[in-house]
Design a protein around this motif. Structure first.
Motif, PDB file in Angstrom:
ATOM      1  N   ASP A 141       0.949  -1.269  -0.019  1.00  0.00           N
ATOM      2  CA  ASP A 141       0.040   0.095  -0.094  1.00  0.00           C
ATOM      3  C   ASP A 141       0.721   0.925   0.003  1.00  0.00           C
ATOM      4  N   PHE A 142       2.063   1.200  -0.731  1.00  0.00           N
ATOM      5  CA  PHE A 142       2.718   2.323  -1.014  1.00  0.00           C
ATOM      6  C   PHE A 142       3.060   3.172   0.721  1.00  0.00           C
ATOM      7  N   ALA A 143       3.504   2.433   1.730  1.00  0.00           N
ATOM      8  CA  ALA A 143       3.681   2.896   2.918  1.00  0.00           C
ATOM      9  C   ALA A 143       4.422   3.901   3.130  1.00  0.00           C
ATOM     10  N   GLY A 144       4.153   5.106   3.608  1.00  0.00           N
ATOM     11  CA  GLY A 144       5.008   6.107   4.037  1.00  0.00           C
ATOM     12  C   GLY A 144       5.186   7.046   2.962  1.00  0.00           C
ATOM     13  N   MET A 145       4.667   6.879   1.594  1.00  0.00           N
ATOM     14  CA  MET A 145       4.760   7.598   0.312  1.00  0.00           C
ATOM     15  C   MET A 145       3.637   8.700   0.016  1.00  0.00           C
ATOM     16  N   GLN A 146       4.071   9.590  -0.588  1.00  0.00           N
ATOM     17  CA  GLN A 146       3.070  10.704  -0.896  1.00  0.00           C
ATOM     18  C   GLN A 146       1.904  10.143  -1.968  1.00  0.00           C
TER      19      GLN A 146
END
Length: 163
Positions: free
Chosen positions: A147-152
């Motif tokens: 889930d694209f952890a920590g990404m904008q």
């Protein structure tokens, strides 16, 4: 996530991969010998001004890498792999290894790690994709699965607002 380059040979590829790692918050692991010096202009030019922000570790050998990362779950990205990269389940702290541009990951390493050997499907007439492109393809699938952890997650216009 962690990207591992085993004996990379082309500085521009490593620079581009470094930039991708910066953009994704991914650690880069480089295993010697390399076909260039890490301070070469071509590496930094390809990574642009992001290189100073890169979390990078350099190892003397594959054995040194294994010794310093004893609990690493390592996926071996190779054109010889029996498993599609999109069919495996990546976890947040996995390591994805790519071999040198001219030969890939040595077969003696692959045969010991068959269940973790993954490939990008492509036409049979093509030997391989560019290393930097391959890293981006597999890394973004691994990030998508997490889930694209920590990404904008959304962009912004400079002069306007999205409706």
């Amino acid at each position: 996530m962690n990207i591992v380059l085993l004996e990379p040979e082309i500085p521009q590829n490593t620079g581009n991969i470094g930039r991708t790692c910066c953009a994704t918050g991914t650690k880069l692991h480089l295993i010697e010998p390399m076909g260039f010096k890490i301070n070469e202009k071509s590496v930094k030019r390809a990574g642009m001004d992001y290189w100073e922000h890169l979390d990078v570790t350099i190892y003397e050998s594959y054995e040194d890498f294994l010794e310093k990362n004893p609990n690493a779950k390592i996926w071996m990205a190779t054109t010889k792999g029996p498993n599609r990269y999109s069919d495996v389940k990546f976890e947040e702290n996995d390591y994805i290894m790519f071999g040198k541009e001219s030969a890939g990951i040595p077969e003696e390493i692959l045969v010991e790690n068959q269940e973790h050997a993954i490939r990008i499907p492509m036409n049979p007439q093509i030997r391989s994709l560019n290393l930097a492109n391959s890293v981006a393809i597999v890394l973004y699938e691994a990030l998508r699965q997490n889930d694209f952890a920590g990404m904008q997650m959304e962009g912004h216009l400079r002069k306007y607002d999205w409706k």
